[in-house]
Design a protein around this motif. Structure first.
Motif, PDB file in Angstrom:
ATOM      1  N   ARG A 169     -16.408  35.345  32.656  1.00 35.96           N
ATOM      2  CA  ARG A 169     -17.146  36.417  33.319  1.00 35.96           C
ATOM      3  C   ARG A 169     -16.818  36.431  34.797  1.00 35.96           C
ATOM      4  NH1 ARG A 169     -22.537  35.005  31.411  1.00 35.96           N
ATOM      5  NH2 ARG A 169     -22.914  34.649  33.599  1.00 35.96           N
TER       6      ARG A 169
ATOM      7  N   GLY B 170     -21.751  35.436  26.509  1.00 42.25           N
ATOM      8  CA  GLY B 170     -22.297  35.520  27.857  1.00 42.25           C
ATOM      9  C   GLY B 170     -23.109  34.293  28.228  1.00 42.25           C
TER      10      GLY B 170
ATOM     11  N   GLN C 120     -16.839  36.729  28.685  1.00 40.16           N
ATOM     12  CA  GLN C 120     -16.961  38.129  28.309  1.00 40.16           C
ATOM     13  C   GLN C 120     -16.652  38.286  26.814  1.00 40.16           C
ATOM     14  OE1 GLN C 120     -15.958  41.031  31.659  1.00 40.16           O
ATOM     15  NE2 GLN C 120     -14.259  39.559  31.808  1.00 40.16           N
TER      16      GLN C 120
END
Length: 446
Positions: free
Chosen positions: A400, A389, A394
């Motif tokens: 993400r 992150g 992810q």
């Protein structure tokens, strides 16, 4: 070196600091001669400045600053033969997962190479497991190779990904003691190689600086140089909250004429050195490789937190008191040989043969298997997600949601604004690290 395309090898290096760019780029030169090198600087607190890159002195055919997502897309677009991930462990792990996800169905993926930029004296297991998943994990010495393989065996990972080589930036002319008689300071030149984060407090750093100054006063026939890592406001591999330059300001006007603070390429500074002094810098290995007398300071103790415990058995441990009396440490030949340095017999020239052969086998062999790091959402569900992150990915390695890539055709005005904001943010961060944080710590001690 043959490749899958039978053309000039193409190598990409991703680095997140000046030191790691130096290691990554020189490693690429060592393991893949006659290649095209594309450099990618990972955007962050330690992204090197133009001055730092110039001081490193290692150039690429192309260079750009990128985010993790931008680097991922660049690798997807280009058909690199090899990618050297020269980043902090978390950055390497993030890119391994991201590349594994992005290239899972591709008909080609590059050979992934990683390693350490110098002495490994802390976070051995943590750093190694974060680097697991690369096709080649480089060990800078026989000593490191044995330790690395033991860690991988301990978790059931393949120890054969570890390949022994050496630090790629060793070199320079062997030490010639008679040369000092031809220089202005007939007593020789003492180089104190400082480190950004060792020691980590004002009192100890001020003490070491004071002892270097006193050494210069006691020996007016010697030149004493304090080799600095960065200028105030610049960051390197480690954060420097208390730059020696600022500590030296307290001695302003009282420094002896034979004492100087210097920048520059370490190899060039060592060209005139008759003694290298440090707490635990990798510069000690550069010095030992050239047979320059080298002292690992014991003034603050021999402690894991200082990293000088790595040099137990080296024969180089000494204090400023001993150096003041003229003591010159003599390195233990067996110790330095296990560290991959002081290869007077020419063995250093062949130190990279094994990794060249491994790379050639991977490039000419069957298609590479999927990237499979030891850390997954199953083996490290409480650790891996926050590491990925941090770099915009992810847990499965995919980008993400909401993390976008800036368009390549952004207008000049947009680029200027974006770069200005980025530099302002970096400046605020560095101010916080070097000015605000120490004040808060002192207030907490009241």
């Amino acid at each position: 070196m043959p490749t899958r395309t039978n053309s000039q090898p193409r190598v990409a290096v991703l680095a997140d600091s000046d030191t790691r760019w130096k290691w990554g780029a020189l490693t690429a030169h060592r393991v893949a001669p006659d290649h095209r090198l594309d450099g990618y600087l990972l955007r962050g607190r330690a992204t090197p400045t133009a001055r730092q890159l110039s001081e490193v002195g290692v150039h690429a055919d192309a260079m750009r600053e990128v985010t993790g997502i931008e680097f991922l897309h660049a690798i997807e677009r280009e058909r690199y033969d090899a990618v050297v991930l020269s980043c902090v462990g978390g950055g390497v792990q993030a890119m391994l997962h991201a590349l594994g996800h992005a290239l899972r169905d591709a008909d080609h993926r590059p050979v992934l190479i990683t390693g350490y930029v110098g002495v490994v004296y802390e976070k051995l297991a943590d750093g190694l497991l974060l680097r697991n998943g690369a096709d080649i994990v480089l060990a800078n010495s026989r000593y490191d190779a044995e330790r690395f393989r033991e860690v991988y065996r301990g978790v059931g990972a393949d120890p054969d990904v570890v390949v022994e080589c050496a630090l790629p930036f060793l070199g320079g002319d062997p030490y010639d003691e008679t040369a000092r008689t031809r220089r202005p300071h007939t007593g020789g030149t003492v180089v104190f190689a400082v480190q950004p984060s060792v020691p980590d407090n004002r009192a100890d750093r001020a003490y070491l600086l004071r002892r270097a100054v006193e050494h210069a006063r006691k020996h007016p026939d010697r030149e004493v140089l304090v080799k600095l890592r960065s200028k105030p406001g610049e960051h390197t591999t480690h954060i420097e909250e208390l730059p020696y330059q600022k500590l030296a300001d307290r001695h302003a006007g009282a420094l002896p004429s034979n004492f100087r603070l210097v920048y520059g390429h370490m190899g060039e500074v060592l060209d005139s050195a008759d003694l290298l002094v440090t707490v635990s810098s990798t510069a000690a290995l550069e010095s030992l490789h050239r047979n320059i007398p080298t002292a690992i300071l014991t003034d603050l103790g021999i402690r894991e937190g200082l990293g000088n415990h790595h040099f137990l058995g080296s024969g180089c441990l000494a204090s400023w008191d001993q150096l003041d009396t003229g003591y010159r440490p003599k390195a233990d030949p067996e110790w330095v040989e296990r560290q991959g340095v002081a290869a007077a017999d020419g063995a250093y020239e062949h130190a990279f043969d094994a990794v060249r052969n491994r790379l050639e086998d991977l490039l000419t062999g069957p298609p590479l298997p999927p990237v499979t790091p030891y850390y997954t959402a199953v083996t490290a569900p409480g650790y891996l997600p926050r590491i990925l992150g941090r770099y915009g990915f992810q847990p499965d390695g995919s980008p993400r949601p909401g993390v976008s890539v800036e368009p390549q055709d952004a207008s000049g005005l947009k680029r200027v604004v974006r770069n200005t904001m980025r530099e302002a943010a970096r400046g605020a961060y560095r101010h916080g690290v070097q000015r605000v944080a120490p004040v808060i710590r002192r207030m907490g001690e009241l």
